[in-house]
Design a protein around this motif. Sequence first.
Motif, short mmCIF file in Angstrom:
data_model
loop_
_atom_site.label_atom_id
_atom_site.label_comp_id
_atom_site.label_asym_id
_atom_site.label_seq_id
_atom_site.Cartn_x
_atom_site.Cartn_y
_atom_site.Cartn_z
N LEU A 25 -32.76 3.34 6.70
CA LEU A 25 -31.72 2.90 7.64
C LEU A 25 -31.50 1.39 7.55
O LEU A 25 -30.36 0.92 7.56
CB LEU A 25 -32.13 3.28 9.06
N CYS A 26 -32.58 0.64 7.45
CA CYS A 26 -32.46 -0.82 7.33
C CYS A 26 -31.63 -1.21 6.12
O CYS A 26 -30.79 -2.12 6.18
CB CYS A 26 -33.86 -1.46 7.24
N ARG A 27 -31.86 -0.53 4.99
CA ARG A 27 -31.11 -0.84 3.78
C ARG A 27 -29.65 -0.40 3.90
O ARG A 27 -28.74 -1.12 3.48
CB ARG A 27 -31.79 -0.18 2.57
N GLU A 28 -29.45 0.78 4.50
CA GLU A 28 -28.08 1.27 4.66
C GLU A 28 -27.27 0.38 5.60
O GLU A 28 -26.08 0.13 5.37
CB GLU A 28 -28.10 2.72 5.19
N GLU A 29 -27.90 -0.07 6.66
CA GLU A 29 -27.22 -0.94 7.63
C GLU A 29 -27.17 -2.39 7.17
O GLU A 29 -26.51 -3.22 7.78
CB GLU A 29 -27.93 -0.87 8.99
N GLN A 30 -27.92 -2.69 6.09
CA GLN A 30 -27.98 -4.04 5.53
C GLN A 30 -28.43 -5.07 6.58
O GLN A 30 -27.88 -6.16 6.68
CB GLN A 30 -26.63 -4.44 4.94
N ASP B 91 -42.22 -3.98 5.41
CA ASP B 91 -42.78 -4.00 4.06
C ASP B 91 -41.99 -3.10 3.13
O ASP B 91 -41.68 -3.49 2.00
CB ASP B 91 -44.25 -3.57 4.12
N LYS B 92 -41.64 -1.91 3.59
CA LYS B 92 -40.90 -0.98 2.74
C LYS B 92 -39.45 -1.39 2.53
O LYS B 92 -38.85 -1.13 1.49
CB LYS B 92 -40.97 0.44 3.34
N ALA B 93 -38.88 -2.04 3.54
CA ALA B 93 -37.47 -2.42 3.47
C ALA B 93 -37.27 -3.81 2.90
O ALA B 93 -36.12 -4.26 2.74
CB ALA B 93 -36.83 -2.33 4.86
N GLY B 94 -38.37 -4.52 2.60
CA GLY B 94 -38.26 -5.86 2.06
C GLY B 94 -37.75 -6.89 3.04
O GLY B 94 -37.06 -7.84 2.67
N LEU B 95 -38.11 -6.72 4.32
CA LEU B 95 -37.68 -7.65 5.36
C LEU B 95 -38.82 -8.59 5.74
O LEU B 95 -39.99 -8.23 5.63
CB LEU B 95 -37.23 -6.86 6.60
N PRO B 96 -38.49 -9.78 6.22
CA PRO B 96 -39.55 -10.72 6.63
C PRO B 96 -40.32 -10.20 7.83
O PRO B 96 -39.74 -9.59 8.74
CB PRO B 96 -38.79 -12.01 6.96
N CYS B 97 -41.63 -10.43 7.84
CA CYS B 97 -42.48 -10.05 8.97
C CYS B 97 -43.70 -10.95 8.96
O CYS B 97 -44.17 -11.38 7.89
CB CYS B 97 -42.91 -8.59 8.85
N TYR B 98 -44.23 -11.27 10.14
CA TYR B 98 -45.34 -12.22 10.20
C TYR B 98 -46.70 -11.59 9.88
O TYR B 98 -47.70 -12.30 9.79
CB TYR B 98 -45.38 -12.93 11.56
N LEU B 99 -46.75 -10.27 9.72
CA LEU B 99 -47.96 -9.60 9.26
C LEU B 99 -47.63 -8.65 8.11
O LEU B 99 -46.50 -8.18 8.00
CB LEU B 99 -48.62 -8.81 10.40
N LYS B 100 -48.63 -8.37 7.28
CA LYS B 100 -48.50 -7.40 6.21
C LYS B 100 -49.34 -6.17 6.54
O LYS B 100 -50.30 -6.25 7.33
CB LYS B 100 -48.98 -8.02 4.89
#
Length: 434
Positions: free
Chosen positions: A60-65, A86-95
């Motif tokens: 959904l994150c990729r489809e909604e860009q 992590d899966k969508a390649g978005l920034p996050c403060y933890l891995k």
Amino acid sequence: MRHKVLILGSLGEFTELVQMAGKKGYETVVCDGYPDGPARKYADRSYVIPVTEIDRIAVLCREEQVDGIITSFSDLLLECMVKIADKAGLPCYLKPEQLPWYRDKSACRLLLEKLGLPSPGYKKISVDFLREKTETELAATVGELTYPLICKPLDKYGSRGIFIIHNPKEIRQKALQTAEYTSCEEILIEEYNDGYEFNMMTWVTGQKVQVISIADREKTEMEEGMLPLSTRNVYPSCLLPQVEEEALGILQEYIRHTGQKDGALSMQFFWKPGKGIQVCEIAGRFFGYEHELTEIVYGFSIEELLLNWLYEKEKILQMFQTHDIHKPLRQGAVIYFQGRNLEIADQSAARELAKREGVIKDWIFYQDGEHVVEYGPNPYLALYYTARNSRKELDALTESFYREMSIRDPQGREIVYQNKIPEYRSAQESESKD
């Protein structure tokens, strides 16, 4: 290009976050498994997908860009956000590889133990072991721990599945009750600390812990033998001078080993005069239904902080340059009322309390005719955000709430548990003498 953010969560505590994102000009997408979540009506788009469906939401994150994802207020939401990002390649403060230190209570305890940081004694016990061993064998397994003990799941939050063990004969019964609340193969049995309890919210920036608030987390034993329930969180803590320095040092040491460089960081801990701090839990998110107090008391917005981390990081330093936990604008508290699993019939007294001077905002969670559900989507019967000029005035207002609060069932039975304010004077005096 207009930013588009996915906000993971649609319940009431996310309403202000969605609204603020919209006012900043960001396009908002809200997603979780609650079709009637009140935050949905303020979003540009919303989806009903359980937050645990990581792959589906990543798609959904990729489809909604979307170019950002944010959440807070529960450990489950934090875990899902980290995995989705992590899966969508978005920034996050933890891995994902850092999650066990913030999500798994046993991993947290092992790290605290390794670092020599104070926490209650504990044992991990497998569910199969509980079923197979005798009471004598179970007692021997936790023999070096000091009673009373508590047993808790490794993967839950919000006091779910936690029971007090007063003596060896209760271990099997209480521990098997805990096992019903978890999908893990093990549970945690630890020493129960009856000292003063605190909620601490901080933000990590550049690997430095910045303190947002330290609050008194008050609890009340509603019925004999029942685990005390949260009844009031007060900002700022009246024991701030006794706990601030040590608590900050613990968190700074903790993230030095977890590798957290940015983002939300919270801790629940205990303190007793002469015995210092014991860490209860450390989390990578803020406290739900409580973060509002930082704005009421300090004028410090958690929602603004979360959004700034995504899109305007340079403003975070400015926020902390003007924030001083020792200089509140006023004293504030969130008062929680919890109750028995009965049908709601008369909430008139609860509604009248919402009109009292000093009430900033109220939240009555049930409608007349509904049945109270333990660990359902409603965390309490009702809560009230309150503020006064002094702690004395705030305590007086709280006491009046405790006297007057009432919700009845169709037979006229009281549903609300009776809250109490703990005694602080002896703790303050003993420390000042030292």
